[in-house]
Design an enzyme around this catalytic site. Structure first.
Site, PDB file in Angstrom:
ATOM      1  N   SER A 150       8.604 -64.067 -28.701  1.00 57.08           N
ATOM      2  CA  SER A 150      10.064 -63.993 -28.564  1.00 57.08           C
ATOM      3  C   SER A 150      10.535 -63.539 -27.190  1.00 57.08           C
ATOM      4  CB  SER A 150      10.642 -63.031 -29.604  1.00 57.08           C
ATOM      5  OG  SER A 150      10.157 -63.331 -30.887  1.00 57.08           O
ATOM      6  N   VAL A 171      14.755 -62.060 -23.972  1.00 56.72           N
ATOM      7  CA  VAL A 171      14.350 -61.862 -25.363  1.00 56.72           C
ATOM      8  C   VAL A 171      15.212 -62.711 -26.280  1.00 56.72           C
ATOM      9  CG1 VAL A 171      14.019 -60.134 -27.168  1.00 56.72           C
ATOM     10  CG2 VAL A 171      13.782 -59.474 -24.762  1.00 56.72           C
ATOM     11  N   CYS A 172      14.572 -63.346 -27.261  1.00 56.87           N
ATOM     12  CA  CYS A 172      15.312 -64.076 -28.286  1.00 56.87           C
ATOM     13  C   CYS A 172      15.833 -63.041 -29.278  1.00 56.87           C
ATOM     14  CB  CYS A 172      14.383 -65.064 -28.984  1.00 56.87           C
ATOM     15  SG  CYS A 172      15.172 -65.886 -30.365  1.00 56.87           S
ATOM     16  N   GLN A 173      17.085 -62.637 -29.105  1.00 57.69           N
ATOM     17  CA  GLN A 173      17.636 -61.550 -29.901  1.00 57.69           C
ATOM     18  C   GLN A 173      18.978 -61.983 -30.493  1.00 57.69           C
ATOM     19  OE1 GLN A 173      17.960 -57.880 -27.631  1.00 57.69           O
ATOM     20  NE2 GLN A 173      17.760 -56.638 -29.465  1.00 57.69           N
ATOM     21  N   GLN A 226      11.426 -56.038 -33.170  1.00 58.16           N
ATOM     22  CA  GLN A 226      10.902 -57.360 -32.864  1.00 58.16           C
ATOM     23  C   GLN A 226       9.539 -57.294 -32.181  1.00 58.16           C
ATOM     24  OE1 GLN A 226      14.133 -59.714 -31.634  1.00 58.16           O
ATOM     25  NE2 GLN A 226      12.812 -61.309 -30.899  1.00 58.16           N
TER      26      GLN A 226
END
Length: 153
Positions: free
Chosen positions: A77, A84-86, A110
């Protein structure tokens, strides 16, 4: 309307008391940019500390803040630039009441539980799903090479 910087001191205090990070402070004295070290709880990342940067929008809290990792990490991620894929910090999910500590707690969660559904590095996500042992070995090695030493408790 966005209130300039009144909530930052309380939020910084709150974040400094949280055990998931240490050394949290404004970057170069700028209250809109913080840095600190995240301390993952789970292998393969819990042998190191990961420097993060948290940037607040000029329209904070109406627009999302953004967390990036400055320490390279082998994670599905997090891309090579540290983005960051958040979902929490996307316009679709952001709430003005979301606090800085919640963004960092979400990020730490995560790191502790890599989710193959939140993908910025498809090759790493595929490896996590298909060859978990290899993924763990690589991530451990990467952590050993790149992460900062953890502070003594």
């Amino acid at each position: 309307h966005a209130c300039p910087t009144s909530s930052f001191p309380q939020e910084l205090e709150e974040t400094r008391r949280w055990e998931g990070a240490c050394d949290v402070r404004p970057l170069d004295g700028n209250v809109r940019r913080w840095e600190g070290l995240l301390l993952p709880n789970n292998p393969p990342y819990n042998t190191g500390a990961f420097r993060f940067e948290l940037t607040f929008s000029p329209n904070h809290p109406l627009e999302p803040s953004c967390a990036t990792l400055r320490t390279p990490i082998y994670h599905p991620s997090v891309d090579l630039e540290g983005r960051v894929c958040q979902p929490l910090t996307t316009d679709a999910h952001w709430e003005p009441s979301t606090r800085a500590i919640q963004v960092l707690q979400d990020l730490l969660l995560q790191l502790d539980r890599p989710d193959p559904q939140r993908v910025l590095r498809p090759d790493v996500a595929r490896e996590l799903q298909e060859r978990p042992e290899e993924f763990r070995r690589r991530a451990e090695e990467h952590t050993r090479l790149h992460a900062e030493p953890r502070p003594d408790p």
